[in-house]
Enzyme design. Structure first.
Site, short mmCIF file in Angstrom:
data_model
loop_
_atom_site.label_atom_id
_atom_site.label_comp_id
_atom_site.label_asym_id
_atom_site.label_seq_id
_atom_site.Cartn_x
_atom_site.Cartn_y
_atom_site.Cartn_z
N ASN A 22 -43.73 29.94 51.58
CA ASN A 22 -43.84 29.13 52.79
C ASN A 22 -44.93 29.75 53.67
OD1 ASN A 22 -43.50 27.77 55.19
ND2 ASN A 22 -41.51 28.67 55.70
N LYS A 56 -46.16 28.64 56.35
CA LYS A 56 -46.00 28.31 57.78
C LYS A 56 -47.35 27.83 58.33
CE LYS A 56 -42.36 31.70 57.90
NZ LYS A 56 -41.53 32.59 58.66
N HIS A 102 -35.42 24.77 58.27
CA HIS A 102 -35.86 26.16 58.46
C HIS A 102 -35.46 26.61 59.87
CE1 HIS A 102 -38.44 29.66 58.89
NE2 HIS A 102 -38.53 29.68 57.56
N GLU A 108 -36.95 28.24 62.01
CA GLU A 108 -37.99 28.04 63.03
C GLU A 108 -37.98 26.60 63.53
OE1 GLU A 108 -41.29 29.63 60.81
OE2 GLU A 108 -40.42 31.63 60.98
N GLU A 138 -31.15 32.05 54.33
CA GLU A 138 -32.15 32.77 55.11
C GLU A 138 -31.51 33.28 56.40
OE1 GLU A 138 -36.35 31.73 53.83
OE2 GLU A 138 -35.89 30.55 55.58
N GLY A 156 -39.09 37.51 58.83
CA GLY A 156 -40.29 38.04 59.50
C GLY A 156 -40.06 39.33 60.25
N SER A 166 -37.81 38.49 54.63
CA SER A 166 -38.55 39.74 54.41
C SER A 166 -38.54 40.21 52.96
CB SER A 166 -38.02 40.83 55.35
OG SER A 166 -38.27 40.50 56.69
C1 PEP Z 1 -39.25 32.32 55.91
O1 PEP Z 1 -39.75 32.07 56.99
O2 PEP Z 1 -38.74 31.40 55.23
C2 PEP Z 1 -39.24 33.70 55.45
C3 PEP Z 1 -38.39 34.03 54.54
O3 PEP Z 1 -40.14 34.53 56.04
P1 PEP Z 1 -40.39 36.08 55.70
O4 PEP Z 1 -40.47 36.21 54.20
O5 PEP Z 1 -41.69 36.42 56.35
O6 PEP Z 1 -39.24 36.84 56.26
#
Ligand code: PEP
Length: 255
Positions: free
Chosen positions: A8, A10, A94, A96, A166, A172, A211
């Protein structure tokens, strides 16, 4: 089931950057049968990347869609627009989108419905916030998000639907969930989906996201109940993304 590695991006990468990234992954990943790799670039790059993926074993995902088929929705993109670009997946729910853009569970549900009806696969993200985990509410939050998202939708199964666990506190932040936490959450999600969908829920892939990086991908893909990854930050870097795909592929070869 093949493990899945979805990146992803983003709001990152221009069209040129995205195209050269995907070309580089195509050149580097020689074992193309072992893992399903999904690129989820911003809308602006979908057209160019779709052309690169034609006749390749890689897949294309969008990061969002509007639930209406067309109309006066300034700034939005419809499922038919995505379908015309041969998009295979759409990330929905998601954290976000839920927290920054205020998307409710019902709104996510309407999007899932639209996406499924057009034969595209939703990747539904669910996960708890840190305070929810600390106050012992993880299970309740996951259950609620699943119920809201799937309420009244029929025909979901392992061939047309993906889930991503998630935890918001892991996204992040560099604070990856431990293997124990991931195994526990995935087992709970598997059982909730089984209760809600019966046999149809059995084969729905459950990805982990939060992460994931080159140091933890090997052990996380080995964790019970993990069918692949949804990756943010590490999917932007060619070395990291390719290394994670290789780690996932090696894991299958080891059996
Ligand atoms: C995400 O935003 O779906 C995600 C898993 O981000 P990150 O890998 O940067 O934690």
């Amino acid at each position: 089931m093949k493990p899945i590695v979805a990146g992803n991006w983003k709001m990152n990468k221009t069209v040129d950057e995205g195209v050269s990234f995907v070309n580089e992954v195509k050149n580097r990943i020689l074992d193309k049968d072992s893992a399903e790799v999904i690129f989820c670039p911003p809308f602006t790059s979908l057209f160019s990347i779709a052309n690169l993926l034609d006749n390749s074993p890689f897949y294309l995902g969008a990061q969002n869609v509007h639930h209406e088929i067309q109309g006066a929705y300034t700034g939005e993109v419809s499922i038919q627009m995505l379908k015309s670009l041969s998009v295979d997946y759409v990330i929905l729910g998601h954290s976000e989108r839920r927290t920054i853009f205020g998307e409710s569970g019902e709104f996510v549900r309407d999007k899932i419905n639209t996406v499924l009806n057009q034969g595209i696969k939703p990747i539904l993200c669910i996960g708890e916030a840190l305070d929810e985990r600390r106050s012992g509410q993880t299970e309740k939050v996951l259950q609620k998000q699943l119920e809201q998202s799937l309420n009244g939708i029929s025909g979901i199964n392992g061939d047309n639907f993906l889930l991503a666990y998630e935890p918001i506190w892991a996204i992040g932040t560099g604070n990856t969930a431990t293997e124990v936490q991931v195994a526990e959450a995935h087992a709970k999600i598997r059982s909730m989906v089984g209760n809600m969908l019966g046999k149809n829920g059995q084969n729905i892939p459950i990805l982990y996201g939060g992460s994931v990086n080159v140091d933890n991908a090997g052990s996380l893909i080995d964790t019970n109940g993990v069918d692949g990854f949804l990756i943010g930050g590490a999917s932007l870097d060619i070395e990291s993304f390719c290394k994670i795909i290789e780690l996932v592929t090696d894991n299958i070869k080891r059996g």
